[in-house]
Motif scaffolding. Structure first.
Motif, short mmCIF file in Angstrom:
data_model
loop_
_atom_site.label_atom_id
_atom_site.label_comp_id
_atom_site.label_asym_id
_atom_site.label_seq_id
_atom_site.Cartn_x
_atom_site.Cartn_y
_atom_site.Cartn_z
N HIS A 155 26.82 20.95 -18.16
CA HIS A 155 25.66 21.09 -17.28
C HIS A 155 24.71 19.92 -17.53
N PRO A 156 24.27 19.24 -16.48
CA PRO A 156 23.37 18.10 -16.68
C PRO A 156 22.06 18.51 -17.33
N VAL A 157 21.59 17.66 -18.23
CA VAL A 157 20.29 17.85 -18.88
C VAL A 157 19.42 16.67 -18.48
N SER A 158 18.27 16.93 -17.91
CA SER A 158 17.41 15.86 -17.42
C SER A 158 16.85 15.03 -18.56
N LEU A 159 16.44 13.81 -18.24
CA LEU A 159 15.85 12.94 -19.25
C LEU A 159 14.60 13.55 -19.88
N PRO A 160 13.66 14.10 -19.09
CA PRO A 160 12.48 14.71 -19.72
C PRO A 160 12.85 15.86 -20.66
N THR A 214 38.08 10.72 -27.99
CA THR A 214 38.07 12.15 -28.28
C THR A 214 38.20 12.91 -26.96
N ALA A 215 38.14 14.22 -27.03
CA ALA A 215 38.30 15.05 -25.84
C ALA A 215 36.97 15.36 -25.17
N VAL A 216 35.90 14.70 -25.58
CA VAL A 216 34.59 14.92 -24.95
C VAL A 216 34.01 13.58 -24.57
N SER A 217 33.12 13.60 -23.59
CA SER A 217 32.45 12.38 -23.16
C SER A 217 31.06 12.72 -22.65
N ILE A 218 30.20 11.72 -22.66
CA ILE A 218 28.85 11.86 -22.12
C ILE A 218 28.77 11.05 -20.84
N GLU A 219 28.42 11.74 -19.74
CA GLU A 219 28.39 11.11 -18.43
C GLU A 219 26.99 11.23 -17.83
N ARG A 220 26.67 10.27 -16.97
CA ARG A 220 25.41 10.30 -16.23
C ARG A 220 25.61 11.16 -14.99
N ARG A 221 24.72 12.13 -14.79
CA ARG A 221 24.87 13.00 -13.63
C ARG A 221 23.52 13.65 -13.30
N GLY A 222 23.20 13.69 -12.00
CA GLY A 222 22.04 14.44 -11.52
C GLY A 222 20.73 14.04 -12.14
N GLY A 223 20.52 12.74 -12.39
CA GLY A 223 19.27 12.30 -12.98
C GLY A 223 19.17 12.54 -14.47
N TYR A 273 21.99 13.54 -18.16
CA TYR A 273 23.28 13.33 -18.81
C TYR A 273 23.95 14.67 -19.06
N VAL A 274 25.28 14.63 -19.14
CA VAL A 274 26.04 15.85 -19.37
C VAL A 274 27.12 15.58 -20.40
N LEU A 275 27.31 16.51 -21.30
CA LEU A 275 28.44 16.47 -22.23
C LEU A 275 29.60 17.19 -21.56
N GLU A 276 30.63 16.44 -21.21
CA GLU A 276 31.79 17.01 -20.53
C GLU A 276 32.86 17.35 -21.58
N ALA A 277 33.20 18.64 -21.62
CA ALA A 277 34.18 19.09 -22.63
C ALA A 277 34.60 20.51 -22.29
N ASP A 278 35.74 20.90 -22.82
CA ASP A 278 36.12 22.31 -22.80
C ASP A 278 35.09 23.06 -23.64
N PRO A 279 34.39 24.06 -23.08
CA PRO A 279 33.37 24.76 -23.85
C PRO A 279 33.87 25.31 -25.18
N ASP A 280 35.15 25.62 -25.27
CA ASP A 280 35.70 26.13 -26.53
C ASP A 280 35.69 25.09 -27.63
N ARG A 281 35.50 23.82 -27.27
CA ARG A 281 35.42 22.78 -28.29
C ARG A 281 34.03 22.67 -28.89
N VAL A 282 33.06 23.40 -28.34
CA VAL A 282 31.71 23.48 -28.92
C VAL A 282 31.62 24.82 -29.62
N ASP A 283 31.44 24.81 -30.94
CA ASP A 283 31.59 26.05 -31.71
C ASP A 283 30.65 27.16 -31.26
N ALA A 284 29.43 26.84 -30.87
CA ALA A 284 28.49 27.88 -30.46
C ALA A 284 28.94 28.56 -29.17
#
Length: 288
Positions: free
Chosen positions: A38-43, A75-84, A86-97
């Protein structure tokens, strides 16, 4: 490959840690990981990383993201620019929380299958590597840490109740004895420990546990334990502690949306517990 925030913020590939750099850079990764895909805005990113942003916070943020992108190459994750933002693109299961939340939600759906529920909760608990965002400071990290801790405690309470139904009070006592003092304001944990002690015939220890909690609440908050715990204490004193009845009682996992729409998002604190004192270094769960 795993992105970890349930403890120090880190990325591991085949068991090896990926060098991420200074705490602020890891804070940027954590700020993206909690909203994976999910994109997270710069502010918003700036607010999460800095309590008092520096004059050129945006430039600093761009520099941290550029270096994180380099670190995550291959790796299997990347940071992309989106919707003003940035978003961490990954299989959610790869984020432990997020994997923790998925497992806990699945456990919630297996209310009629205690063995499966216990297995799922044990797997979720094993993801815990210490206080969330251990090496990240700031107001946002503190709020997130508290929210995740409380969801973890809710999973432990449900795990304990499930093991009581499975006839494993010994495992409950082993796990909760060191945990309860670290969460002296979370009464459901004390309740599970008292019930497990009684199931093992150790009623004097259960009564002593209540006395310690009551003393803590009186000294620090000037209040008495809640009505459920007081009633349990009276049942123990009367010798009226029927284990099957106790184990059949329901409990809502911390983090469950009480309106029934699903699991509460990361960062949303649950409402059923008083604030915890602090989180343990690690809780080791044992499968039944």
């Amino acid at each position: 490959m795993e992105v970890r925030i349930l403890g120090p913020v880190e990325v591991t590939v085949d068991g090896r840690r990926v060098p991420l750099g200074p705490p602020q850079r890891r804070a940027v990764l954590a700020a993206l990981a909690v909203d994976v895909n999910h994109p997270v805005s710069l502010p918003t990113l700036i607010d999460r990383v800095w309590n008092l942003p520096p004059d050129r916070a945006t430039d600093s943020l761009y520099a941290h993201i550029a270096r994180l992108r380099q670190a995550l190459t291959g790796t299997a994750v990347s940071i992309e620019r989106r919707g003003g933002g940035y978003v961490l693109e990954a299989d959610p299961d790869r984020v432990d929380a997020h994997r923790f939340q998925r497992l806990a939600k699945q456990a919630q759906a297996h209310a009629d299958d205690d063995f499966t529920r216990a297995e799922l909760l044990s797997e979720a608990m094993e993801l815990w590597h210490g206080s969330p965002l251990t090496d990240i400071s700031g107001d946002w990290a503190s709020r997130m840490r508290y929210s995740i801790e409380q969801q973890f405690v809710g999973a432990v309470v449900t795990w304990a109740r499930t093991l009581l139904r499975l006839g494993r009070p010994d495992a409950v006592v082993t796990e909760l004895t060191p945990l309860v003092p670290r969460y002296p304001l979370v009464e459901p944990l004390a309740s599970m420990l008292m019930r497990a002690l009684c199931a093992l015939g150790r009623t004097a220890e259960a009564v002593a546990q209540y006395a310690r909690l009551r003393g803590y609440l009186a000294d620090h908050l000037g209040i008495e334990p809640g009505p459920e715990l007081r009633a349990l204490h009276q049942e123990i004193l009367r010798g009226d502690h029927d284990m099957p009845t106790w184990a059949a009682e329901g409990v809502v996992l911390a983090g469950a949306d009480h309106a029934g729409s699903g699991w509460a998002p990361l960062g949303q604190p649950p409402s059923w517990t008083r604030p915890a004192a602090h989180v343990p270094d690690r809780v080791l769960s044992r499968r039944p």
